[in-house]
Write an enzyme that holds these catalytic residues in place. Structure first.
Site, short mmCIF file in Angstrom:
data_model
loop_
_atom_site.label_atom_id
_atom_site.label_comp_id
_atom_site.label_asym_id
_atom_site.label_seq_id
_atom_site.Cartn_x
_atom_site.Cartn_y
_atom_site.Cartn_z
N GLU A 1 -1.46 -4.76 13.66
CA GLU A 1 -0.40 -5.67 14.10
C GLU A 1 -0.79 -6.39 15.39
OE1 GLU A 1 3.95 -4.92 13.39
OE2 GLU A 1 3.86 -4.45 15.53
N PHE B 1 0.84 -1.20 0.00
CA PHE B 1 0.00 0.00 0.00
C PHE B 1 0.87 1.25 0.00
CE2 PHE B 1 -2.73 -3.29 1.54
CZ PHE B 1 -4.02 -2.92 1.20
N ALA B 2 0.58 2.16 -0.94
CA ALA B 2 1.28 3.45 -1.00
C ALA B 2 0.22 4.55 -0.97
CB ALA B 2 2.12 3.55 -2.26
N VAL B 3 -0.16 4.93 0.24
CA VAL B 3 -1.22 5.92 0.43
C VAL B 3 -0.65 7.18 1.06
CG1 VAL B 3 -3.48 6.32 1.52
CG2 VAL B 3 -2.90 4.05 0.66
N ASP C 1 15.23 -3.72 11.02
CA ASP C 1 15.15 -2.26 11.11
C ASP C 1 16.56 -1.68 11.14
OD1 ASP C 1 14.86 0.45 12.01
OD2 ASP C 1 12.85 -0.08 12.73
N ASP D 1 5.18 -4.10 3.62
CA ASP D 1 5.09 -2.64 3.68
C ASP D 1 5.88 -1.99 2.56
OD1 ASP D 1 3.42 -2.70 5.83
OD2 ASP D 1 4.87 -1.86 7.28
N ILE D 2 5.37 -0.88 2.07
CA ILE D 2 5.98 -0.17 0.94
C ILE D 2 7.31 0.50 1.31
CG2 ILE D 2 4.79 2.04 1.35
CD1 ILE D 2 5.26 0.47 -2.13
#
Length: 249
Positions: free
Chosen positions: A223, A41-43, A246, A131-132
């Site tokens: 999550e 998703f790229a919002v 990360d 995740d994008i």
């Protein structure tokens, strides 16, 4: 490897570098003629990450195997022409914007389950949500393929059960009882067979909506609901924190 845990108490493998032979797995996977899907998703401002994610995933995610990338965005005109490998396909799907990022995050489970029912189940055998704002730096291969797959959070890997970031308020549908919990899973990378991902996303979204009706929001949104689901529906394969590390660590 003897330096890490490679098997869960319920005998599911935990995949670390050095615990598999990718050549053997590739040969087995090729014979099955499977297609794997990736949802991302790229919002709002996250359109900024599209090129970095897509170019790295196109190169490193199941390289040499057929992958369908499903990119949900509220800003399709921002997407420049992305050169895809011959075996990969990119599908851009327009999605509604929300005012708060929490609402975007928590609606993802609903969107994924609805598209599984209407489209994905006819196009792919396995489906992964990533995740994008991720970039792949090494190959992620067919060693990730299994019925239900969770990724251990890099931040929570060494934490004791009591200090993991579970939702503990009993009024939330995402609550994990005190003293329970196996691993803490990130919602940034999970997947499995289309049928199992459908069950997971439907259950998590149902929990989100019940919480909303009771005017409560789980500690880490979708999550938290993912962790509740995977506590009682054990993953058949776990990906080590190496798969979603990360850089702050």
């Amino acid at each position: 490897r003897r330096d890490v845990l490679v098997l869960t108490p319920w005998l599911a493998p935990i995949i670390w570098e050095g615990t598999f032979n990718r050549d053997i797995l590739n040969a087995q996977y090729m014979r099955k003629n499977l297609v794997t899907g990736v949802v991302t998703f790229a919002v709002k401002k996250y359109w900024f990450f599209i090129e970095g994610f897509m170019s790295s995933a196109n190169k490193y995610f199941l390289a040499g195997h057929q992958v369908n990338f499903y990119l949900f965005t509220d800003n399709p005109e921002q997407i420049s022409h992305l050169q895809m490998a011959p075996e990969n396909h990119l599908f851009v799907i327009t999605v509604q914007n929300h005012s708060q990022w929490q609402d975007i995050s928590m609606s993802r489970m609903d969107i994924i389950s609805r598209y599984i029912r209407s489209q994905f189940q006819y196009e792919v055998d396995y489906l992964y949500s990533i995740d994008i704002d991720v970039q792949l730096f090494e190959h992620i291969g067919v060693e990730i393929i299994d019925t239900l797959v969770g990724t251990i959070s890099s931040w929570q890997y060494t934490a004791h059960r009591e200090s993991k970031s579970y939702e503990t308020r009993t009024e939330s549908q995402a609550a994990i009882p005190k003293g329970e919990g196996d691993f803490y899973y990130t919602a940034s990378f999970y997947g499995g067979s289309v049928a199992e991902v459908y069950k997971l996303t439907r259950a998590c979204f149902k929990g989100v909506m019940e919480d909303r009706e009771n005017d409560i929001e789980a500690r880490w949104h979708d999550e938290s609901h993912l962790n509740k689901y995977l506590l009682y529906h054990k993953p058949t394969r776990l990906l080590s924190p190496e798969y979603y590390w990360d850089e702050e660590l």
